[in-house]
Design a protein around this motif. Structure first.
Motif, short mmCIF file in Angstrom:
data_model
loop_
_atom_site.label_atom_id
_atom_site.label_comp_id
_atom_site.label_asym_id
_atom_site.label_seq_id
_atom_site.Cartn_x
_atom_site.Cartn_y
_atom_site.Cartn_z
N TYR B 116 1.84 13.84 -2.25
CA TYR B 116 2.49 14.92 -3.04
C TYR B 116 1.60 15.48 -3.99
O TYR B 116 0.88 14.81 -4.68
CB TYR B 116 3.81 14.27 -3.88
CG TYR B 116 4.65 13.52 -2.86
CD1 TYR B 116 4.76 12.32 -2.58
CD2 TYR B 116 5.69 14.53 -2.05
CE1 TYR B 116 5.47 11.49 -1.75
CE2 TYR B 116 6.57 13.91 -1.12
CZ TYR B 116 6.48 12.20 -1.15
OH TYR B 116 7.39 11.67 -0.17
N ILE B 172 6.38 9.48 -18.94
CA ILE B 172 7.57 8.88 -19.08
C ILE B 172 8.11 8.80 -20.75
O ILE B 172 9.03 8.48 -20.96
CB ILE B 172 7.69 7.36 -18.67
CG1 ILE B 172 6.65 6.57 -19.34
CG2 ILE B 172 7.82 7.51 -16.98
CD1 ILE B 172 6.60 5.06 -18.96
N ARG B 181 8.45 15.41 -16.57
CA ARG B 181 9.00 14.11 -16.50
C ARG B 181 9.63 14.16 -15.02
O ARG B 181 9.78 13.19 -14.16
CB ARG B 181 10.23 13.98 -17.13
CG ARG B 181 9.85 13.44 -18.77
CD ARG B 181 11.02 12.72 -19.06
NE ARG B 181 11.80 13.85 -19.74
CZ ARG B 181 11.66 14.40 -20.96
NH1 ARG B 181 10.64 14.12 -21.63
NH2 ARG B 181 12.54 15.36 -21.33
N SER B 182 9.92 15.32 -14.49
CA SER B 182 10.62 15.45 -13.07
C SER B 182 9.65 14.94 -11.92
O SER B 182 10.04 14.67 -10.76
CB SER B 182 11.02 17.08 -12.69
OG SER B 182 10.20 17.87 -12.85
N ILE B 183 8.40 14.90 -12.08
CA ILE B 183 7.41 14.77 -11.17
C ILE B 183 7.01 13.28 -11.08
O ILE B 183 6.10 13.03 -10.26
CB ILE B 183 6.01 15.52 -11.40
CG1 ILE B 183 5.30 15.08 -12.64
CG2 ILE B 183 6.31 16.85 -11.11
CD1 ILE B 183 4.16 15.71 -12.73
N VAL B 184 7.58 12.51 -12.18
CA VAL B 184 7.10 11.12 -12.21
C VAL B 184 7.28 10.45 -10.74
O VAL B 184 6.43 9.57 -10.35
CB VAL B 184 7.79 10.35 -13.28
CG1 VAL B 184 7.53 8.64 -13.20
CG2 VAL B 184 7.39 10.87 -14.45
N PRO B 185 8.32 10.41 -10.18
CA PRO B 185 8.58 9.47 -8.95
C PRO B 185 7.63 10.16 -7.86
O PRO B 185 7.04 9.15 -7.06
CB PRO B 185 9.99 9.93 -8.16
CG PRO B 185 10.54 10.36 -9.58
CD PRO B 185 9.74 10.98 -10.34
N LEU B 186 7.04 11.43 -7.71
CA LEU B 186 6.10 11.62 -6.69
C LEU B 186 4.76 11.06 -7.12
O LEU B 186 3.83 10.84 -6.24
CB LEU B 186 6.06 13.20 -6.62
CG LEU B 186 7.52 14.01 -6.36
CD1 LEU B 186 7.42 15.32 -6.23
CD2 LEU B 186 7.82 13.41 -5.01
N LEU B 188 4.10 8.38 -8.86
CA LEU B 188 4.32 7.05 -8.69
C LEU B 188 4.09 6.87 -6.76
O LEU B 188 3.38 5.83 -6.70
CB LEU B 188 5.57 6.73 -9.26
CG LEU B 188 5.72 5.02 -9.30
CD1 LEU B 188 4.71 4.56 -10.22
CD2 LEU B 188 7.22 4.98 -9.68
N ALA B 189 4.59 7.60 -6.04
CA ALA B 189 4.52 7.58 -4.76
C ALA B 189 3.11 7.52 -4.30
O ALA B 189 2.79 6.68 -3.50
CB ALA B 189 5.56 8.60 -4.02
N MET B 191 0.58 7.00 -6.28
CA MET B 191 -0.26 5.82 -6.73
C MET B 191 0.01 4.53 -5.72
O MET B 191 -0.94 3.79 -5.33
CB MET B 191 0.28 5.54 -8.03
CG MET B 191 -0.41 4.55 -9.06
SD MET B 191 0.16 4.91 -10.59
CE MET B 191 -0.03 3.36 -11.35
N LYS B 192 1.43 4.38 -5.38
CA LYS B 192 1.61 3.25 -4.50
C LYS B 192 1.22 3.35 -3.03
O LYS B 192 0.90 2.26 -2.41
CB LYS B 192 3.18 3.10 -4.46
CG LYS B 192 3.71 2.45 -5.82
CD LYS B 192 5.25 2.44 -5.73
CE LYS B 192 5.81 1.89 -6.79
NZ LYS B 192 6.69 0.61 -6.57
#
Lengths: 90, 204
Positions: B116, B172, B181-186, B188-189, B191-192
């Protein structure tokens, strides 16, 4: 045939939970500012377009929901706030 | 060139300059030079140690200009034999990465899911200044920086995670804006899903 169900730790998420996750993911996408674009592969999407994929539950929509689920899990477990230890990994 | 590729192009220039400043010969196959014929020819005839690909990917291939497949499973994987490869592409870590190792690549660094990239419309003509894109591209660029400094594939990935972790800690926090803040899940994705396949101690 591609499995369109969302999984959590390889267990299929039940429909009610999946629907709740869909609502949360939609709410977060709706909060994306208008000038933000997300590039995924060869596609560039705005918030409305992302939300459409989530509503349709297609492959991209499910991946976005899965990203949201992982984020929520890491927030709940504290892994998101760790510094070095418990770094979110697969 | 689509906007995402344009961002990758400009962020890649930083790495090209860095590598050249350290005395590396860089074979830059950008834009129309990112075609199968030139890709194969360079890998066959030049002493290449690190292959850095910025292109649209899928589990079995990475594409170049006009989405022409450049590196494909059950096709030309052997060209990466003896090399370290970092693919800043979606999904190539699902299958292609393993095939590259089976065919002699030293190490593959890439992603098992979509890569992303968030960016701001007002910065599309100045990608290097985009304050949102940097959260995604700095952790990615550091992989190549670490490799050309002689670090192993695993160390390069670890450095990338450290940078991503620093960005996450900021994102965060209450110091970040709502769009950040809105991009954190992406982030993180990304990174994982980042993986090293093959020899984690491989160096360039």
């Amino acid at each position: 045939m591609k499995d369109s169900r969302l999984r959590n730790n390889n267990k299929v998420l039940d429909e009610k939970l999946q629907e709740q996750l869909r609502e949360i993911t939609l709410a977060r996408m709706n909060a994306l500012p208008k000038d933000v674009r997300i590039a995924i592969g060869d596609t560039e999407l705005n918030a409305q377009e992302l939300m459409q994929h989530i509503k349709e539950g297609d492959e991209l929509g499910l991946e976005l929901m899965e990203a949201q689920l992982e984020f929520l899990k890491d927030m709940a477990s504290g892994a998101l706030y760790a510094n070095g230890e418990n770094t979110p990994t697969n | 060139m689509d906007k995402a590729t344009n961002y990758l192009y400009w962020w890649c220039r930083l790495l090209i300059e860095e590598a050249q400043s350290k005395g590396f010969n860089v074979y830059d196959l950008s834009e129309e030079k990112a075609n199968r014929k030139d890709f194969d020819s360079h890998l066959i005839s030049r002493p290449v140690h690190l292959v850095f690909m910025n292109g649209h990917g899928s589990p079995d291939k990475i594409a170049g200009h006009n989405n022409e497949p450049l590196l494909c499973s059950n096709d030309n994987e052997r060209l990466i034999s003896g090399k370290v490869i970092y693919a800043r592409s979606c999904d190539a870590g699902k299958s292609l990465g393993y095939n590259l190792i089976k065919n002699g690549a030293k190490a593959f660094i890439g992603y098992t899911q979509k890569f992303y990239l968030a960016y701001l419309q007002e910065y599309v003509t100045k990608p290097l200044k985009d304050p949102l894109a940097k959260f995604f591209l700095e952790p990615s660029n550091i992989i190549v920086t670490a490799l050309i400094k002689g670090n192993s594939a695993q160390v390069a990935c670890d450095r990338s995670r450290e940078v991503a972790r620093r960005h996450l800690n900021y994102l965060i926090s209450s110091a970040s804006s709502s769009e950040e803040r809105s991009i954190v899940p992406l982030l993180l994705a990304n990174m994982k899903s980042q993986v090293v396949i093959g020899n984690p101690q491989a160096t360039v």
